[in-house]
Design an enzyme around this catalytic site. Sequence first.
Site, short mmCIF file in Angstrom:
data_model
loop_
_atom_site.label_atom_id
_atom_site.label_comp_id
_atom_site.label_asym_id
_atom_site.label_seq_id
_atom_site.Cartn_x
_atom_site.Cartn_y
_atom_site.Cartn_z
N ASN A 130 0.87 -1.33 -0.04
CA ASN A 130 -0.12 0.05 0.02
C ASN A 130 0.84 1.26 -0.05
O ASN A 130 1.95 1.05 -0.30
CB ASN A 130 -0.93 -0.12 1.18
CG ASN A 130 -2.34 0.59 0.97
OD1 ASN A 130 -2.15 1.66 0.48
ND2 ASN A 130 -3.31 -0.19 1.31
N HIS A 174 22.41 1.03 13.15
CA HIS A 174 23.63 1.62 13.21
C HIS A 174 24.17 1.33 14.99
O HIS A 174 23.49 0.77 15.57
CB HIS A 174 23.37 2.96 13.32
CG HIS A 174 22.74 3.56 12.18
ND1 HIS A 174 23.60 3.67 10.94
CD2 HIS A 174 21.57 3.58 11.59
CE1 HIS A 174 22.82 3.82 9.73
NE2 HIS A 174 21.63 3.98 10.18
N THR A 176 10.69 -7.27 16.66
CA THR A 176 11.83 -7.16 16.71
C THR A 176 12.68 -8.54 16.87
O THR A 176 13.86 -8.71 17.11
CB THR A 176 12.18 -6.50 18.23
OG1 THR A 176 11.38 -7.30 19.15
CG2 THR A 176 11.50 -5.27 18.44
N LYS A 177 12.05 -9.55 16.75
CA LYS A 177 12.15 -11.02 16.89
C LYS A 177 11.64 -11.77 16.04
O LYS A 177 10.40 -11.60 15.25
CB LYS A 177 12.12 -11.59 18.37
CG LYS A 177 12.75 -10.68 19.49
CD LYS A 177 12.50 -11.60 20.64
CE LYS A 177 13.28 -10.56 21.74
NZ LYS A 177 13.07 -10.85 23.06
N LYS A 186 -2.58 -14.61 19.09
CA LYS A 186 -3.35 -15.94 19.18
C LYS A 186 -2.52 -16.71 17.99
O LYS A 186 -2.10 -16.26 16.83
CB LYS A 186 -4.96 -15.59 18.69
CG LYS A 186 -5.25 -15.19 17.49
CD LYS A 186 -6.84 -14.94 17.47
CE LYS A 186 -7.17 -14.65 16.03
NZ LYS A 186 -8.60 -14.70 15.65
#
Length: 182
Positions: free
Chosen positions: A80, A110, A160-161, A178
Amino acid sequence: MEKLLAGEPFCFLDPEVASRKENATRLCNKFNEIDPSNLEEQKRAIKELFGSCKNHVYMQAPFRCDVGKNIHVGEDFLSNYNVTILDVGEVVIGDYCMIGPNSTISTVNHPMTVKGRREKLSIIKPVKIGNDVWIGANCVILPGVTIGNNVVIAAGAVVTKDIPDNCVVGGIPAKLIKELEP
């Protein structure tokens, strides 16, 4: 450039690195200026910009990326408005994936040290996204993340994981909400 390709910290102001970004900026501008009703011309521009893409690719302008050639998308890809892919490293997106507006996928980070930032260093880690993934609006996918198949990332999430197959995640940082049927 050798450091970048070896996965080591590199200076993002290096002329060869900068020239890759300038080329991508030029190609993104070309894509963004195409009449949105001209899907064939858009498709040609995307094929010129990306490293690889399958047949059915639909993207809303504006779109931005760092290199372009490090982006590989599968069949029936949709993004989009205002999607940004910072593809200094490789970004592989599977089949039947959708990315909501204002979302960012980043392979670049960085240093946490003042010295490293003053030296304009960057560190790259690839991002891999499986098949049948829906990334909602305003999401951020951080460097080094792998997202499984059949995943929904709720709007506003920061991933982040790694995310396993068959689930919905959301929040900052993104957590399991879920499980989904395979």
